[in-house]
Design a protein around this motif. Structure first.
Motif, PDB file in Angstrom:
ATOM      1  N   LYS A 123       0.885  -1.034   0.280  1.00 41.15           N
ATOM      2  CA  LYS A 123      -0.056   0.198   0.039  1.00 41.15           C
ATOM      3  C   LYS A 123       1.013   1.193  -0.042  1.00 41.15           C
ATOM      4  CE  LYS A 123      -3.366   2.540   2.870  1.00 41.15           C
ATOM      5  NZ  LYS A 123      -4.119   2.352   3.999  1.00 41.15           N
ATOM      6  N   ARG A 124       0.589   2.153  -0.911  1.00 44.19           N
ATOM      7  CA  ARG A 124       1.374   3.504  -0.918  1.00 44.19           C
ATOM      8  C   ARG A 124       1.158   4.491   0.165  1.00 44.19           C
ATOM      9  NH1 ARG A 124       3.848   4.520  -5.926  1.00 44.19           N
ATOM     10  NH2 ARG A 124       3.638   6.661  -5.742  1.00 44.19           N
ATOM     11  N   GLU A 125       2.287   5.003   0.696  1.00 50.59           N
ATOM     12  CA  GLU A 125       2.058   5.959   1.892  1.00 50.59           C
ATOM     13  C   GLU A 125       1.940   7.128   1.447  1.00 50.59           C
ATOM     14  OE1 GLU A 125       1.706   4.677   4.937  1.00 50.59           O
ATOM     15  OE2 GLU A 125       2.603   2.324   4.449  1.00 50.59           O
ATOM     16  N   GLN A 126       1.359   8.203   2.368  1.00 49.99           N
ATOM     17  CA  GLN A 126       1.459   9.430   2.003  1.00 49.99           C
ATOM     18  C   GLN A 126       2.615  10.396   2.158  1.00 49.99           C
ATOM     19  OE1 GLN A 126      -1.613  10.847   0.975  1.00 49.99           O
ATOM     20  NE2 GLN A 126      -2.288   8.734   1.125  1.00 49.99           N
ATOM     21  N   ARG A 127       3.362   9.623   3.016  1.00 51.02           N
ATOM     22  CA  ARG A 127       4.590  10.526   3.086  1.00 51.02           C
ATOM     23  C   ARG A 127       5.974   9.646   3.052  1.00 51.02           C
ATOM     24  NH1 ARG A 127       4.058  13.279   9.126  1.00 51.02           N
ATOM     25  NH2 ARG A 127       5.584  14.765   8.346  1.00 51.02           N
ATOM     26  N   LEU A 128       6.960  10.062   2.464  1.00 45.48           N
ATOM     27  CA  LEU A 128       8.079   9.457   2.236  1.00 45.48           C
ATOM     28  C   LEU A 128       8.773   8.825   3.288  1.00 45.48           C
ATOM     29  CD1 LEU A 128      10.136   8.749  -0.258  1.00 45.48           C
ATOM     30  CD2 LEU A 128      11.433  10.929   0.553  1.00 45.48           C
ATOM     31  N   ALA A 129       9.077   7.569   3.380  1.00 45.51           N
ATOM     32  CA  ALA A 129       9.965   6.911   4.456  1.00 45.51           C
ATOM     33  C   ALA A 129      11.054   7.507   4.812  1.00 45.51           C
ATOM     34  CB  ALA A 129       9.999   5.421   4.332  1.00 45.51           C
ATOM     35  N   SER A 130      11.826   7.284   6.056  1.00 48.84           N
ATOM     36  CA  SER A 130      12.767   7.958   6.546  1.00 48.84           C
ATOM     37  C   SER A 130      13.901   7.230   5.829  1.00 48.84           C
ATOM     38  CB  SER A 130      12.971   7.884   8.289  1.00 48.84           C
ATOM     39  OG  SER A 130      13.162   6.271   8.414  1.00 48.84           O
ATOM     40  N   ASP A 131      15.267   7.991   6.192  1.00 53.69           N
ATOM     41  CA  ASP A 131      16.463   7.366   5.376  1.00 53.69           C
ATOM     42  C   ASP A 131      17.013   6.007   6.060  1.00 53.69           C
ATOM     43  OD1 ASP A 131      16.756   9.706   3.859  1.00 53.69           O
ATOM     44  OD2 ASP A 131      18.232  10.637   4.906  1.00 53.69           O
ATOM     45  N   ARG A 132      16.408   6.038   7.520  1.00 56.90           N
ATOM     46  CA  ARG A 132      16.829   4.652   8.185  1.00 56.90           C
ATOM     47  C   ARG A 132      16.006   3.664   7.801  1.00 56.90           C
ATOM     48  NH1 ARG A 132      16.041   6.077  14.522  1.00 56.90           N
ATOM     49  NH2 ARG A 132      14.209   7.287  13.513  1.00 56.90           N
ATOM     50  N   SER A 133      14.876   3.806   7.112  1.00 55.36           N
ATOM     51  CA  SER A 133      14.149   2.636   6.782  1.00 55.36           C
ATOM     52  C   SER A 133      14.679   2.193   5.414  1.00 55.36           C
ATOM     53  CB  SER A 133      12.755   3.013   6.313  1.00 55.36           C
ATOM     54  OG  SER A 133      12.496   3.932   5.281  1.00 55.36           O
ATOM     55  N   PHE A 134      15.328   3.004   4.523  1.00 57.53           N
ATOM     56  CA  PHE A 134      16.049   2.654   3.209  1.00 57.53           C
ATOM     57  C   PHE A 134      17.388   1.850   3.758  1.00 57.53           C
ATOM     58  CE2 PHE A 134      13.176   5.973   1.703  1.00 57.53           C
ATOM     59  CZ  PHE A 134      12.769   5.317   0.370  1.00 57.53           C
ATOM     60  N   VAL A 135      17.800   2.349   4.583  1.00 59.92           N
ATOM     61  CA  VAL A 135      19.148   1.480   5.053  1.00 59.92           C
ATOM     62  C   VAL A 135      18.799   0.395   5.699  1.00 59.92           C
ATOM     63  CG1 VAL A 135      21.061   1.544   6.845  1.00 59.92           C
ATOM     64  CG2 VAL A 135      20.346   3.883   5.691  1.00 59.92           C
ATOM     65  N   ALA A 136      17.945   0.154   6.291  1.00 61.00           N
ATOM     66  CA  ALA A 136      17.386  -1.253   6.952  1.00 61.00           C
ATOM     67  C   ALA A 136      16.689  -2.203   5.774  1.00 61.00           C
ATOM     68  CB  ALA A 136      16.349  -0.999   7.777  1.00 61.00           C
ATOM     69  N   PHE A 137      16.203  -1.639   4.863  1.00 59.73           N
ATOM     70  CA  PHE A 137      15.944  -2.594   3.646  1.00 59.73           C
ATOM     71  C   PHE A 137      17.011  -2.838   2.828  1.00 59.73           C
ATOM     72  CE2 PHE A 137      11.512  -1.645   5.145  1.00 59.73           C
ATOM     73  CZ  PHE A 137      10.856  -2.784   4.808  1.00 59.73           C
ATOM     74  N   GLY A 138      17.803  -1.865   2.642  1.00 59.26           N
ATOM     75  CA  GLY A 138      18.995  -2.398   2.033  1.00 59.26           C
ATOM     76  C   GLY A 138      19.806  -3.347   2.671  1.00 59.26           C
ATOM     77  N   SER A 139      20.107  -3.141   3.938  1.00 61.22           N
ATOM     78  CA  SER A 139      20.754  -4.303   4.372  1.00 61.22           C
ATOM     79  C   SER A 139      20.263  -5.678   4.207  1.00 61.22           C
ATOM     80  CB  SER A 139      20.869  -4.002   6.072  1.00 61.22           C
ATOM     81  OG  SER A 139      21.497  -2.718   6.202  1.00 61.22           O
ATOM     82  N   ILE A 140      19.111  -5.803   4.328  1.00 57.51           N
ATOM     83  CA  ILE A 140      18.246  -7.067   3.960  1.00 57.51           C
ATOM     84  C   ILE A 140      18.409  -7.626   2.617  1.00 57.51           C
ATOM     85  CG2 ILE A 140      15.954  -8.449   3.941  1.00 57.51           C
ATOM     86  CD1 ILE A 140      15.019  -6.309   6.082  1.00 57.51           C
ATOM     87  N   SER A 141      18.410  -6.491   1.701  1.00 53.19           N
ATOM     88  CA  SER A 141      18.575  -6.818   0.243  1.00 53.19           C
ATOM     89  C   SER A 141      20.066  -7.141   0.126  1.00 53.19           C
ATOM     90  CB  SER A 141      18.157  -5.408  -0.629  1.00 53.19           C
ATOM     91  OG  SER A 141      18.647  -5.375  -1.913  1.00 53.19           O
ATOM     92  N   GLY A 142      20.861  -6.616   0.653  1.00 54.51           N
ATOM     93  CA  GLY A 142      22.145  -6.925   0.414  1.00 54.51           C
ATOM     94  C   GLY A 142      22.681  -8.519   0.816  1.00 54.51           C
ATOM     95  N   LEU A 143      22.008  -8.827   1.877  1.00 54.21           N
ATOM     96  CA  LEU A 143      21.932 -10.159   2.357  1.00 54.21           C
ATOM     97  C   LEU A 143      21.652 -11.248   1.525  1.00 54.21           C
ATOM     98  CD1 LEU A 143      23.013 -12.017   5.099  1.00 54.21           C
ATOM     99  CD2 LEU A 143      20.500 -11.649   5.748  1.00 54.21           C
ATOM    100  N   MET A 144      20.330 -10.774   0.755  1.00 48.76           N
ATOM    101  CA  MET A 144      19.788 -11.657  -0.251  1.00 48.76           C
ATOM    102  C   MET A 144      20.555 -11.834  -1.580  1.00 48.76           C
ATOM    103  SD  MET A 144      15.658 -11.094   0.448  1.00 48.76           S
ATOM    104  CE  MET A 144      15.211 -12.315  -0.938  1.00 48.76           C
ATOM    105  N   SER A 145      21.211 -10.777  -1.731  1.00 45.93           N
ATOM    106  CA  SER A 145      22.024 -10.601  -3.163  1.00 45.93           C
ATOM    107  C   SER A 145      23.379 -11.278  -2.764  1.00 45.93           C
ATOM    108  CB  SER A 145      22.314  -9.088  -3.183  1.00 45.93           C
ATOM    109  OG  SER A 145      23.119  -9.114  -4.425  1.00 45.93           O
ATOM    110  N   GLY A 146      23.895 -11.412  -1.525  1.00 39.47           N
ATOM    111  CA  GLY A 146      25.218 -12.225  -1.328  1.00 39.47           C
ATOM    112  C   GLY A 146      24.795 -13.677  -1.364  1.00 39.47           C
TER     113      GLY A 146
END
Length: 257
Positions: A123-146
């Motif tokens: 579901k699309r949010e009304q406000r842009l997520a925080s930088d910390r959330s992009f960092v968190a999801f980036g970390s999970i993504s990196g693990l799956m990429s590895g």
């Protein structure tokens, strides 16, 4: 690899590129599922080949799309994914040597959970997520990429929730997938674990990947995107279950049950 295995792998690579271009992700999931089920390549080598083909797919898709990339989010995700990518890579190396059964269960579970995004769009949010959330999801993504060169699912979920232009989201995701694949290949070369020469024929799949990407842009299927996603979801779930379920009894025996 036999001639039949090479042909099957190339066909699946083309299909995966076609679906990736239409849906925004699933390239790595489809290709890794096909490789594991058909036992075409060792999973460790398959992840390398998948990473290279993801890079090719990204390069074709981004020929004219770099200007749409969301630079801030791109950098946040990329920088946070680097450490976890290396961790994921070495976890794969360990499991490939010590726990192939666990590896099949893990890959099957990732495929099933990730495929849910195809029928349960965020579901699309009304406000842009925080930088910390992009960092968190980036970390999970990196693990799956590895682990399996499948960095897409967590990022697809997070980015498509944001109130951002859809074209910019798609191009940013493709750019991240491509750069992550390039970095993972660098780790592979540095570790000296590039696939054996007898598997290099798998790189011929670059041809159907380019063709599949172009075909998806010029000749989309005569069905709705929702129907396509449901078909891919069913196939991925069946593939994930076929990988994980037969391996569970062996895993329980290893655990002493």
């Amino acid at each position: 690899m036999s001639a039949t295995q090479i042909l099957v792998f190339m066909v699946m690579a083309g299909i995966a590129a076609y679906v990736q271009t239409l849906t925004g992700f699933a390239f790595g999931l489809i290709l890794m599922a096909a490789v594991a089920l058909g036992e075409i390549l060792p999973l460790r080598d398959a992840a390398v080949v998948t990473g290279l083909l993801t890079l090719v797919n990204a390069a074709v898709m981004l020929r004219n799309g770099w200007t749409e990339v969301l630079k801030r989010q791109f950098l946040l995700v990329l920088l946070s994914s680097l450490p976890s990518l290396v961790v994921g890579y070495f976890v794969l190396e360990h499991l490939a040597d010590q726990g192939l059964v666990i590896l099949r269960i893990l890959l099957g579970a990732i495929i099933i959970v990730s495929s849910l995004q195809l029928i349960m769009p965020p579901k699309r949010e009304q406000r842009l997520a925080s930088d910390r959330s992009f960092v968190a999801f980036g970390s999970i993504s990196g693990l799956m990429s590895g682990l399996f060169s499948t960095s897409g699912p967590p990022l697809v979920y997070h980015f498509y929730r944001q109130p951002l232009p859809l074209l910019a989201i798609r191009e940013t995701l493709v750019a991240i997938f491509g750069v992550n694949s390039l970095i993972r290949l660098g780790v592979v070369f540095a570790d000296g674990t590039f696939p054996d020469k007898r598997y290099w024929v798998a790189f011929l799949a670059i041809i159907p990947v380019v063709a599949g990407t172009q075909l998806a842009r010029r000749f989309p299927p005569p069905i709705s995107p929702q129907t396509l996603k449901k078909i891919v979801f069913i196939l991925l779930c069946a593939s994930g279950a076929s990988l994980a379920l037969p391996a569970i009894p062996a895993a329980l025996r290893m655990a002493g049950y």
